[in-house]
Design an enzyme around this catalytic site. Structure first.
Site, PDB file in Angstrom:
ATOM      1  N   ASP A  19       1.620 -13.392   2.493  1.00  0.00           N
ATOM      2  CA  ASP A  19       1.805 -12.455   1.380  1.00  0.00           C
ATOM      3  C   ASP A  19       1.428 -13.198   0.104  1.00  0.00           C
ATOM      4  O   ASP A  19       1.581 -14.422   0.020  1.00  0.00           O
ATOM      5  CB  ASP A  19       3.274 -11.999   1.315  1.00  0.00           C
ATOM      6  CG  ASP A  19       3.430 -10.728   0.500  1.00  0.00           C
ATOM      7  OD1 ASP A  19       3.695  -9.680   1.096  1.00  0.00           O
ATOM      8  OD2 ASP A  19       3.249 -10.789  -0.739  1.00  0.00           O
ATOM      9  N   CYS A 259       6.063   7.493   0.639  1.00  0.00           N
ATOM     10  CA  CYS A 259       4.948   7.944   1.481  1.00  0.00           C
ATOM     11  C   CYS A 259       4.571   9.408   1.310  1.00  0.00           C
ATOM     12  O   CYS A 259       3.429   9.719   0.978  1.00  0.00           O
ATOM     13  CB  CYS A 259       5.276   7.652   2.932  1.00  0.00           C
ATOM     14  SG  CYS A 259       5.634   5.914   3.181  1.00  0.00           S
ATOM     15  N   LYS A 319      16.625   8.851   0.898  1.00  0.00           N
ATOM     16  CA  LYS A 319      17.232   9.358   2.137  1.00  0.00           C
ATOM     17  C   LYS A 319      18.230   8.300   2.601  1.00  0.00           C
ATOM     18  O   LYS A 319      18.229   7.183   2.084  1.00  0.00           O
ATOM     19  CB  LYS A 319      16.177   9.658   3.199  1.00  0.00           C
ATOM     20  CG  LYS A 319      15.450   8.433   3.727  1.00  0.00           C
ATOM     21  CD  LYS A 319      14.538   8.837   4.875  1.00  0.00           C
ATOM     22  CE  LYS A 319      13.975   7.609   5.559  1.00  0.00           C
ATOM     23  NZ  LYS A 319      13.145   7.941   6.695  1.00  0.00           N
TER      24      LYS A 319
HETATM   25  C1  UGA Z   1       7.391   9.133   6.302  1.00  0.00           C
HETATM   26  C2  UGA Z   1       6.983   9.632   7.706  1.00  0.00           C
HETATM   27  O1  UGA Z   1       8.062  10.363   8.274  1.00  0.00           O
HETATM   28  C3  UGA Z   1       6.621   8.450   8.604  1.00  0.00           C
HETATM   29  O2  UGA Z   1       6.175   8.934   9.870  1.00  0.00           O
HETATM   30  C4  UGA Z   1       5.513   7.643   7.951  1.00  0.00           C
HETATM   31  O3  UGA Z   1       5.186   6.488   8.710  1.00  0.00           O
HETATM   32  C5  UGA Z   1       5.970   7.180   6.592  1.00  0.00           C
HETATM   33  O4  UGA Z   1       6.330   8.332   5.778  1.00  0.00           O
HETATM   34  C6  UGA Z   1       4.824   6.431   5.951  1.00  0.00           C
HETATM   35  O5  UGA Z   1       3.815   7.045   5.653  1.00  0.00           O
HETATM   36  O6  UGA Z   1       4.896   5.201   5.845  1.00  0.00           O
HETATM   37  P1  UGA Z   1       9.613   8.093   5.250  1.00  0.00           P
HETATM   38  O7  UGA Z   1       8.904   8.097   3.943  1.00  0.00           O
HETATM   39  O8  UGA Z   1      10.353   6.868   5.645  1.00  0.00           O
HETATM   40  O9  UGA Z   1       8.568   8.361   6.462  1.00  0.00           O
HETATM   41  O10 UGA Z   1      10.646   9.284   5.213  1.00  0.00           O
HETATM   42  P2  UGA Z   1      10.891  10.633   6.021  1.00  0.00           P
HETATM   43  O11 UGA Z   1      11.877  10.424   7.084  1.00  0.00           O
HETATM   44  O12 UGA Z   1       9.614  11.262   6.390  1.00  0.00           O
HETATM   45  O13 UGA Z   1      11.582  11.519   4.876  1.00  0.00           O
HETATM   46  C7  UGA Z   1      10.865  11.818   3.702  1.00  0.00           C
HETATM   47  C8  UGA Z   1      11.670  12.690   2.798  1.00  0.00           C
HETATM   48  O14 UGA Z   1      11.795  14.001   3.334  1.00  0.00           O
HETATM   49  C9  UGA Z   1      13.092  12.217   2.525  1.00  0.00           C
HETATM   50  O15 UGA Z   1      13.354  12.331   1.143  1.00  0.00           O
HETATM   51  C10 UGA Z   1      13.957  13.169   3.312  1.00  0.00           C
HETATM   52  O16 UGA Z   1      15.221  13.357   2.735  1.00  0.00           O
HETATM   53  C11 UGA Z   1      13.130  14.437   3.238  1.00  0.00           C
HETATM   54  N1  UGA Z   1      13.413  15.374   4.354  1.00  0.00           N
HETATM   55  C12 UGA Z   1      13.074  15.048   5.626  1.00  0.00           C
HETATM   56  C13 UGA Z   1      13.995  16.586   4.066  1.00  0.00           C
HETATM   57  O17 UGA Z   1      14.308  16.916   2.898  1.00  0.00           O
HETATM   58  N2  UGA Z   1      14.236  17.459   5.100  1.00  0.00           N
HETATM   59  C14 UGA Z   1      13.908  17.161   6.389  1.00  0.00           C
HETATM   60  O18 UGA Z   1      14.141  18.008   7.274  1.00  0.00           O
HETATM   61  C15 UGA Z   1      13.329  15.924   6.658  1.00  0.00           C
END
Ligand code: UGA
Length: 436
Positions: A19, A259, A319
Site C-alpha cells: 500500500d 459503493c 448500515k
Molecule cells: C454493496 C454490494 O451489496 C456488494 O455486493 C458490493 O461488493 C459492494 O457494494 C461494493 O461494490 O464493494 P455495501 O456497500 O457493503 O455492498 O452495502 P449493502 O449491503 O449493499 O447496503 C448498501 C445500502 O443499502 C446500505 O445503506 C443499506 O442500509 C441499504 N439497504 C440495503 C436498504 O436500505 N435496504 C435493503 O433492503 C438493503
C-alpha cells in the site's frame, strides 16, 4: 476489499501486501485492520503470525515476489459522477515498472470497480508502456468483487459466484486455478467472460440492488398515504415471488456507503458519455437522495416543528456492523436537523469518532442508547444495529421528555409500541382508527 481478500487468500496461499500508505502497512503488520470489519482481525492476526501474509513498502518487491498482482485501489467519483481512475492508473504504472525487472510471466488482475473498457484500454496500455507484452510476458484479468461491508469475510469465503473477465485464455485459466485451489470443494460457479462484461457485471449488480431498494422506498412513500398500508407487509408479499426474491426490499432512510452511491452515479455518467440515458437508475438515485429529508419531514410532522427541540439519533454508520459513514443517510439527516435549529444527540456502537470528526461540537455524543434518549423530544432510528432492536417502549417512555419515535428501518413491532408511545415509521400508513 483489498485487505479482506488478502487476509482470506493468505489462509491458503502466500500473500504479499503493498500500500502507498505506510501507516496502514504498519497497522496490518500488527494483525489489526485499520477499520472495523467483523471477523477480519481474527483472520488477519492468524495469517500475519503464520507468516503467510507479509507486507512490503516496495511495489517492485511485491511484483517480483509474486505470480499474481491484484489491483484493489479505490475508484472514487468526481463532481460530475465519473470514476476517477487515478489510483488504478498509478497502480498499473507501478506494476509496469516492476514487470520490466521480471523475466517470468505475471498475471495482473483488476479487482477495483472500473468503467467498461478500462482494463482492456487504459490498464493494458499502461502495462505495455515498456517492453512487456500482453499474452507473452503478462496476463490480464478483471475480477469484480461482491463483498459487503459488515460481512466481507463471509462473502469472500462463500461467494455466490466468481466472475473472471479475461484478456486471453491463459490469463483466465491461471486465475480460475487459483480460485479452484482456494475454494476446493466449496467452489462457487465460475463465469468466464470478456473484460468488458466483467466490468459491466459489477456496475449492473450494484445498480440493480440500488434500484430494488429505491423501488421499496418509492412504495413506502405510497403506503404512508394509505390508511392501514404497511410497506413491510407489501414487500414480504412480493418477496415470496421467486422471480423477485426477498432480499434488498427493506424500505428505509436510503442506501449509503462507498459503493452503491458511487457506482450508480458512475454508471449513469459513463452511459451518458455513450449517448445512453439510464433513466431507471437516475430515478433510483433521485428517490434515494430524498430519503434523509423525508425522514426529517416525518419527525417534523410528528413533533410539530423541530426548532429548538432535542432530537436523538440512534445509529450513524450507513448500515450495521461497520464504522463506515461514507454517504451515510445519518449525515444528511444531521445536517437538516441542524439547519432546522434542533439540538442533536447521537449514539452509534462504533461510528461515533468518524461522525465527531465531521460535526465536532455541534452534536452531543452519547455513550449509550439510553443516554442518547435522555430528555429527548424525538428519537430517530437511523441504523438497525441489533442492540436497538432490543429497546422496549418503556426504554423510550422512561427517558424521553416526549416519547416520539421515528422508525427509519422498520425494526420495531408496531403492536407492542401501539398506544404507548407515538410511533411513526417509514412506509407506514396512518392507522385506520386515527383516520376515523
Ligand atoms: C454493496 C454490494 O451489496 C456488494 O455486493 C458490493 O461488493 C459492494 O457494494 C461494493 O461494490 O464493494 P455495501 O456497500 O457493503 O455492498 O452495502 P449493502 O449491503 O449493499 O447496503 C448498501 C445500502 O443499502 C446500505 O445503506 C443499506 O442500509 C441499504 N439497504 C440495503 C436498504 O436500505 N435496504 C435493503 O433492503 C438493503
Amino acid at each position: 476489499m483489498g485487505l479482506t481478500s488478502a487476509s482470506c487468500l493468505a489462509t491458503k496461499c502466500d500473500v504479499l501486501g503493498f500500500d502507498t500508505n505506510a501507516k496502514k502497512i504498519e497497522e496490518v503488520k500488527l494483525g489489526k485492520a485499520p477499520f472495523f470489519e467483523p471477523r477480519l482481525d481474527d483472520i488477519l492476526d492468524k495469517v500475519i503470525k503464520k507468516g503467510a501474509f507479509q507486507t512490503t513498502s516496495s511495489y517492485v518487491d511485491a511484483v517480483l515476489g509474486s505470480n499474481v498482482t491484484f489491483i484493489c485501489v479505490d475508484t472514487p467519483t468526481d463532481a460530475s459522477g465519473s470514476s476517477n481512475l487515478g489510483y488504478v492508473e498509478s497502480a498499473a504504472s507501478m506494476i509496469a515498472e516492476s514487470l520490466e525487472m521480471k523475466s517470468s510471466w505475471h498475471l495482473v488482475v483488476v479487482k477495483s470497480t472500473v468503467p467498461p473498457g478500462t482494463t482492456s484500454q487504459i490498464v493494458k496500455s499502461i502495462l505495455e508502456r515498456g517492453s512487456k507484452r500482453l499474452g507473452v510476458d503478462f496476463g490480464l484479468c478483471m475480477n469484480p468483487e461482491f463483498l459487503r461491508e459488515g460481512s466481507a469475510v463471509e462473502d469472500m469465503l462463500n461467494p455466490d459466484r466468481i466472475i473472471i473477465g479475461e484478456a486471453d485464455k491463459k490469463s483466465g485459466d491461471n486465475l480460475e486455478q487459483l480460485f479452484r485451489e482456494f475454494y476446493g470443494e466449496k467452489l462457487p460457479p465460475i463465469l468466464r467472460e470478456n473484460l468488458e462484461n466483467a466490468e459491466l457485471i459489477k456496475y449492473t449488480n450494484n445498480a440493480f440492488l440500488a434500484t430494488k431498494v429505491s423501488f421499496a422506498n418509492m412504495i413506502a412513500n405510497l403506503c404512508e398515504q394509505i390508511p392501514g398500508a404497511d410497506v413491510t407487509h407489501v414487500m414480504k408479499g412480493i418477496g415470496y415471488d421467486k422471480r423477485i426474491g426477498s432480499q434488498f426490499l427493506s424500505a428505509g432512510v436510503g442506501w449509503g456507503g462507498s459503493c452503491l452511491p458511487k457506482d450508480t452515479r458512475a454508471l449513469v455518467s459513463t452511459s451518458k458519455k455513450l449517448g445512453c440515458d439510464l433513466m431507471l437508475v437516475r430515478d433510483a438515485i433521485t428517490i434515494n437522495d430524498e430519503r434523509p429529508r423525508h425522514m426529517v419531514k416525518l419527525a417534523e410532522e410528528a413533533v410539530g416543528g423541530l426548532n429548538g427541540k432535542c432530537v436523538s439519533l440512534l445509529g450513524l454508520s450507513f448500515k450495521p456492523k461497520t464504522d463506515d459513514i461514507r454517504n451515510a443517510p445519518s449525515l444528511s439527516i444531521i445536517k437538516s436537523l441542524l439547519e432546522l435549529n434542533a439540538r442533536v444527540s447521537v449514539y452509534d456502537p462504533v461510528a461515533m469518532e468518524n461522525v465527531q470528526r465531521i460535526f465536532g461540537d455541534k452534536l452531543t455524543y452519547c455513550k449509550t442508547a439510553f443516554e442518547c434518549l435522555e430528555r429527548s423530544e424525538c428519537c430517530m432510528l437511523v441504523t438497525e444495529w441489533d442492540e436497538f432492536k432490543l429497546l422496549t417502549p418503556d426504554d423510550f417512555l422512561k427517558r424521553m421528555n416526549t416519547p416520539v419515535l421515528i422508525d427509519g428501518r422498520r425494526i420495531y413491532d408496531l403492536k407492542s409500541f401501539e398506544h404507548k408511545i407515538e410511533l411513526r415509521a417509514i412506509g407506514l400508513g396512518q392507522s385506520r382508527d386515527a383516520v376515523k
